[in-house]
Design a protein around this motif. Structure first.
Motif, mmCIF file in Angstrom:
data_model
loop_
_atom_site.group_PDB
_atom_site.id
_atom_site.type_symbol
_atom_site.label_atom_id
_atom_site.label_comp_id
_atom_site.label_asym_id
_atom_site.label_seq_id
_atom_site.Cartn_x
_atom_site.Cartn_y
_atom_site.Cartn_z
ATOM 1 N N VAL A 83 41.037 42.890 38.974
ATOM 2 C CA VAL A 83 41.486 42.220 37.742
ATOM 3 C C VAL A 83 40.277 41.820 36.891
ATOM 4 N N ALA A 84 39.227 41.323 37.543
ATOM 5 C CA ALA A 84 38.022 40.936 36.788
ATOM 6 C C ALA A 84 37.411 42.164 36.099
ATOM 7 N N HIS A 87 39.547 42.921 33.143
ATOM 8 C CA HIS A 87 39.241 41.947 32.086
ATOM 9 C C HIS A 87 37.909 42.287 31.413
ATOM 10 N N ALA A 88 36.933 42.714 32.218
ATOM 11 C CA ALA A 88 35.623 43.069 31.653
ATOM 12 C C ALA A 88 35.749 44.237 30.674
ATOM 13 N N HIS A 89 36.778 45.067 30.885
ATOM 14 C CA HIS A 89 36.999 46.200 29.980
ATOM 15 C C HIS A 89 38.014 45.870 28.884
ATOM 16 N N GLY A 90 38.410 44.611 28.821
ATOM 17 C CA GLY A 90 39.276 44.180 27.720
ATOM 18 C C GLY A 90 40.750 44.468 27.923
ATOM 19 N N LEU A 91 41.167 44.742 29.168
ATOM 20 C CA LEU A 91 42.591 44.989 29.411
ATOM 21 C C LEU A 91 43.268 43.705 29.891
ATOM 22 N N GLN A 92 44.559 43.588 29.595
ATOM 23 C CA GLN A 92 45.339 42.425 29.994
ATOM 24 C C GLN A 92 45.840 42.672 31.415
ATOM 25 N N ALA A 93 45.310 41.912 32.375
ATOM 26 C CA ALA A 93 45.671 42.163 33.780
ATOM 27 C C ALA A 93 45.848 40.848 34.517
ATOM 28 N N THR A 94 46.790 40.849 35.455
ATOM 29 C CA THR A 94 47.026 39.653 36.277
ATOM 30 C C THR A 94 47.200 40.072 37.740
#
Lengths: 98, 149
Positions: A83-84, A87-94
């Motif tokens: 997930v991190a 996020h580092a690539h700008g995607l919405q993830a949970t």
């Protein structure tokens, strides 16, 4: 043979439950956003998870059409790293429990 | 018009002096929006406790990495050097253009798919929407060049 100590049994049971909880897989969920380019999403899925183009494209389309897709199911620590990275690539993830 | 192509192991960006200046201006204007963007800082967990832990352990590193990516793009655009990017550098450019697009789109009030139809053809040709399209073009070209590896 002596009977097992009740306290030891209880503690062992709790520890096993904690181990099971820790080892229980978590889902890495990617959510749709209206801006991120489809080609970029496919590229990131391939790069981060090693998917072939067909799998990455299917997952991207699932995100786009259904609003979300589970892109990996992993132990919690590994799922949090995934997930991190997303996020580092700008995607919405949970993360979600499997 | 800028050109992005594969040169062996590297990705080459051929940009004129004017295009460098234009990209630097875009960077300068959009970077403050990145700081405020909700899309750039998504949650990882629904659970508040786990989310706080994620913020404590991970989010600072993500913000630092994002700032380094943007600084790298700025430094190369400001230099007079030919822009030849390794795969890692090209990834930094890709990530940077993606966060700039997210921040700009959020500022434009884009909330759902089909947003293109919210705007008139004239609006699509003028800033700030034209900036969004330019950033998209750069990103698409970078992906294509990287996929040729």
């Amino acid at each position: 043979m002596s009977a097992p100590n009740e306290l030891v049994v209880r503690e062992t049971g709790a520890a096993q439950r904690a181990d099971l909880e820790r080892d229980r897989p978590w889902q890495v969920v990617v959510w749709n956003d209206p801006v991120t380019l489809m080609t970029y999403v496919v590229f990131v899925f391939r790069r981060l998870f090693g998917y072939d183009r067909e799998t990455a494209t299917r997952l991207m389309l699932q995100v786009h059409n259904e609003g979300r897709a589970v892109v990996a199911t992993e132990p919690r620590e590994r799922a949090e790293v995934s997930v991190a990275q997303l996020h580092a690539h700008g995607l919405q993830a949970t993360l979600a429990r499997d | 018009m800028a050109q992005i192509s594969r040169q062996g192991e590297l990705v080459q960006l051929r940009v004129s002096r004017g295009e460098r200046k234009a990209l630097l201006r875009i960077l300068e204007r959009l970077e403050p929006l990145v700081e405020e963007s909700r899309w750039v800082r998504p949650r990882a967990y629904e659970d508040e406790g786990l989310e706080r832990e994620y913020e404590r352990l991970v989010v600072g590193d993500l913000e630092q990495a994002r700032a380094q990516d943007l600084a790298q793009v700025r430094d190369l655009l400001e230099s007079d050097q030919r822009i030849l990017l390794s795969t890692d550098q090209a990834m930094a450019w890709l990530r940077s253009f993606n966060v700039l697009r997210l921040a700009l789109a959020e500022r434009l009030g884009i909330k759902s798919d089909g947003w293109e139809d919210q705007f008139s053809p004239q609006e699509h040709r003028r800033p700030p929407l034209a900036t969004l399209h330019l950033l998209s073009w750069v990103q698409e070209e970078l992906v294509e060049a990287l996929e040729q590896a």
